[in-house]
Design a protein around this motif. Structure first.
Motif, PDB file in Angstrom:
ATOM      1  N   GLN A   1      12.929   7.817  18.064  1.00  0.00           N
ATOM      2  CA  GLN A   1      12.810   8.177  19.477  1.00  0.00           C
ATOM      3  C   GLN A   1      12.297   6.997  20.304  1.00  0.00           C
ATOM      4  N   ASP A   2      11.260   6.294  19.769  1.00  0.00           N
ATOM      5  CA  ASP A   2      10.738   5.131  20.497  1.00  0.00           C
ATOM      6  C   ASP A   2      11.793   4.050  20.631  1.00  0.00           C
TER       7      ASP A   2
ATOM      8  N   ILE B   1      15.576   0.969  23.930  1.00  0.00           N
ATOM      9  CA  ILE B   1      16.957   0.546  24.183  1.00  0.00           C
ATOM     10  C   ILE B   1      17.401   0.995  25.575  1.00  0.00           C
ATOM     11  N   GLU B   2      17.035   2.198  25.939  1.00  0.00           N
ATOM     12  CA  GLU B   2      17.388   2.677  27.276  1.00  0.00           C
ATOM     13  C   GLU B   2      16.702   1.849  28.359  1.00  0.00           C
ATOM     14  N   GLN B   3      15.425   1.517  28.148  1.00  0.00           N
ATOM     15  CA  GLN B   3      14.723   0.689  29.135  1.00  0.00           C
ATOM     16  C   GLN B   3      15.345  -0.695  29.247  1.00  0.00           C
TER      17      GLN B   3
ATOM     18  N   ILE C   1      18.516  -4.738  32.097  1.00  0.00           N
ATOM     19  CA  ILE C   1      19.669  -5.650  32.146  1.00  0.00           C
ATOM     20  C   ILE C   1      20.586  -5.301  33.309  1.00  0.00           C
ATOM     21  N   GLN C   2      20.813  -4.032  33.501  1.00  0.00           N
ATOM     22  CA  GLN C   2      21.644  -3.632  34.628  1.00  0.00           C
ATOM     23  C   GLN C   2      21.004  -4.024  35.960  1.00  0.00           C
ATOM     24  N   SER C   3      19.690  -3.863  36.058  1.00  0.00           N
ATOM     25  CA  SER C   3      19.001  -4.227  37.296  1.00  0.00           C
ATOM     26  C   SER C   3      19.093  -5.723  37.559  1.00  0.00           C
TER      27      SER C   3
END
Length: 405
Positions: A133-134, A139-141, A146-148
């Motif tokens: 889960q961590d 990975i989501e963060q 990266i998108q930002s």
């Protein structure tokens, strides 16, 4: 037990004496209820047979004794068998209890091990699940970051291309400050400041006018700084070091003679004595000259002293070179002064090379090597603050979008 009872009963019947009258005793008749064989034989027999039967009854036969002894041995054997069986039963019972206790302890231990293994497996599964889960959260963060950054880079490239010129001007101003305070290179610092001013001029942004005003002031201060040809001074000092070995030593250094004014003959007749003395002195002075000197005469130097003199003179010139780069005016002046005094004292002053050496030292001692630099560049802080404010303003919408996500 049954055999013993039967045997004893038989013995009682056999050993009971018959009555002399041939009748049955009350006890025997009560026990059996039927006439016994003895009674029948007694009734049939004659009176002469009665004494013989009484004799057999009083002394039992040997078979009865052996039978009675065998009964006792059988009783003892039965008791021993019963005791041995009881002991074996007791021993077996204790062994079974001990085995039961050991089996119970092993069963409890196996149960505890199974529970511990189950708990450990459960904890491991929970730890693995939490780590997964961590990892997913990280990975989501990272994907979000990266998108930002990609969107921010695209936004900066698309909307504010002139900010790169402002950042380049800030870099040039910082390099000018380093050249000025670390290397004391005023010329390079001035050139960098002028290039930075050109970058800002290309932006054609009225909001940057205060920065250009501060930069113009800084450039003017840098141009006002006194330029010192350090390389030229150092090269001249190095050339003097190479000429030290060529300087001619003085044979002996004599103190300077006092200047004596010639006596003049007066036209007064009363001064005839002084006039006579002056005439005599002038006449004698054409043949013999007497001069008075005050001071010590410096003797000739030995070869070792000459070597030490040359090395010390070179060391003083080397010390002056170091003072030039460190901008230590006091040490620079003291070094050249000491070198000049040694050259005038120990070397021949009539030689041209000595005169040129002393003249060069005099000229170099008049040079100024200390420079006053500006304490700070006003445009450096202004341009840094402007650049940081623009970047913060451009990245604020992106940070707001991340917080909303």
């Amino acid at each position: 037990m049954t055999d013993n009872n039967k045997t004893s009963g038989t013995d009682k019947d056999t050993s009971a004496p018959a009555s002399p009258t041939g009748k049955e005793t009350p006890s025997s008749s009560k026990q059996n209820g039927k006439p016994s064989a003895t009674e029948k034989s007694a009734a049939k027999s004659t009176p002469a047979d009665t004494p013989a039967s009484d004799k057999n009854t009083a002394t039992p036969p040997p078979q009865a004794k052996e039978k009675k002894r065998g009964n006792k041995l059988s009783i003892v054997a039965i008791v021993l068998v019963i005791a041995l069986g009881g002991g074996l039963y007791y021993h077996g019972h204790q062994q079974s209890q001990q085995l039961t206790a050991n089996i119970s302890a092993l069963t409890d231990e196996i149960s505890s091990l199974k529970s511990a293994l189950a708990n450990s497996e459960k904890q491991s599964q929970e730890a693995v699940k939490k780590a997964v889960q961590d990892t997913q959260v990280l990975i989501e963060q990272q994907d979000t970051t990266i998108q930002s950054l990609q969107s921010a880079l695209a936004d900066v490239k698309g909307r504010r291309p002139n900010d790169w010129l402002l950042a380049e001007a800030d870099y040039l101003v910082n390099q000018a400050a380093r050249k000025l305070w670390l290397e004391q290179d005023v010329l390079t610092a001035t050139t960098l400041m002028q290039n930075a001013d050109q970058r800002i001029a290309e932006l054609n942004d009225p909001s940057l006018t205060p920065i250009r005003q501060a930069m113009a002031k800084d450039i003017q201060q840098l141009k006002a700084v006194k330029r010192i040809d350090r390389d030229g001074i150092v090269l001249r000092l190095n050339s003097l070091q190479q000429e030290v070995d060529k300087l001619p030593l003085a044979n002996a250094i004599m103190p300077e003679a006092e200047d004596v004014a010639p006596q003049q003959v007066s036209g007064n007749v009363d001064d005839w004595q002084q006039n006579l003395k002056a005439s005599f002195s002038d006449f004698v002075g054409q043949f013999i000259t007497y001069r008075k000197r005050e001071g010590d005469v410096v003797p000739l130097l030995t070869p070792a002293q000459t070597f030490y003199l040359q090395e010390n003179l070179k060391a003083k010139l080397d010390q002056a070179v170091t003072s030039v780069y460190r901008e230590n005016g006091r040490l620079y002046a003291e070094s050249l002064k000491t070198a000049k005094e040694w050259a005038e004292r120990f070397y021949n002053q009539d030689a041209d090379i000595t005169k040129s050496f002393v003249a060069t030292l005099t000229n170099l001692s008049q040079q100024t090597i200390e420079v006053s630099y500006p304490e700070a560049l006003e445009s450096q802080a202004l341009i840094s603050d402007m650049l940081a404010d623009r970047l913060r303003r451009d990245l604020a919408p992106l940070q707001t979008g991340e917080n909303n996500q």
